[in-house]
Design an enzyme around this catalytic site. Structure first.
Site, short mmCIF file in Angstrom:
data_model
loop_
_atom_site.label_atom_id
_atom_site.label_comp_id
_atom_site.label_asym_id
_atom_site.label_seq_id
_atom_site.Cartn_x
_atom_site.Cartn_y
_atom_site.Cartn_z
N HIS A 1 -0.25 5.44 -4.98
CA HIS A 1 1.12 5.67 -5.43
C HIS A 1 1.78 4.31 -5.63
CE1 HIS A 1 1.47 10.01 -4.19
NE2 HIS A 1 0.46 9.64 -3.41
N HIS B 1 -6.17 8.14 -4.67
CA HIS B 1 -5.13 7.74 -5.62
C HIS B 1 -4.14 6.82 -4.94
CE1 HIS B 1 -3.90 11.56 -3.76
NE2 HIS B 1 -2.64 11.20 -3.94
#
Length: 161
Positions: A149, A147
Site C-alpha cells: 500500500h 501487495h
C-alpha cells in the site's frame, strides 16, 4: 456427522468467506476499517486466484497508474488517504504474504519497493508517503497475494493502526 459432510461444510465456509472478501473490496462501506478487519478474518490463504489475479488479467477493471513486465500499480477502491495505491507483482510465485517470502523473492520484493518510490514521485508525493504491507489475519491482510500500500497526500500519524 460424517467426515465428508464436515469437509463440505468447511468448503462452503471458505467459499462464503471469499465472497465476503470480494464484496468488501468491491463495495463502498461507511466504516472501511471494520470491513477490512472482517475481510481479513474471513480470508483464507490459498493458491487459488485472487481478486488481484483478476485485475492483472483485466477481468476486473482498475485505475492503473503504473505497469511494467513485473508489477502493476492501481488505485485502491477504498482509499485510506488522498493517494492510496496498491502495488502488486504480476506473478505471485508462492508469495501470498511477506511471511511466505524466501530468498528467491528478494528481487521482486525490492522491485515492489522501488516501484512505490517511482509511483510516489509520479503522484507528486514530495513531502513524504507511507508504505504498508499487511501480513496475515492479525496484520489485516485480506488478499493473499502480496501487495504494497502506498499512502500519501496527508499527514500520517504515529503509531499507525
Amino acid at each position: 456427522m460424517e467426515e465428508s459432510d464436515s469437509l463440505d461444510i468447511k468448503k462452503e465456509r471458505i467459499r462464503l468467506g471469499r465472497i465476503g472478501v470480494l464484496n468488501s473490496h468491491l463495495s463502498s462501506n461507511p466504516n472501511p476499517m471494520a470491513s477490512e478487519k472482517e475481510a481479513a478474518l474471513a480470508a483464507v490463504p490459498s493458491d487459488s486466484p485472487t481478486i488481484f489475479d483478476k485485475i492483472i488479467s483485466k477481468e476486473i477493471p482498475s485505475k492503473v497508474v503504473y505497469e511494467d513486465d513485473e508489477v502493476l500499480a492501481f488505485r485502491d477502491i477504498s482509499p485510506q488517504a488522498p493517494t492510496h495505491i496498491l502495488i502488486i507483482p504480476k506473478v505471485k510465485a508462492g508469495l501470498s504474504g511477506l511471511s511466505k517470502a524466501e530468498e528467491r523473492h528478494c528481487e521482486i520484493l525490492g522491485r515492489l519497493l522501488y516501484t512505490a518510490k517511482l509511483v510516489a514521485k509520479q503522484e507528486g508525493l514530495d513531502d513524504g508517503f507511507r508504505i504498508v504491507i499487511n501480513d496475515g489475519p492479525s496484520g489485516c491482510q485480506s488478499v493473499y497475494h502480496i501487495h504494497v500500500h502506498l499512502l500519501g497526500g496527508r499527514q500520517m500519524n504515529w503509531p499507525p493502526g
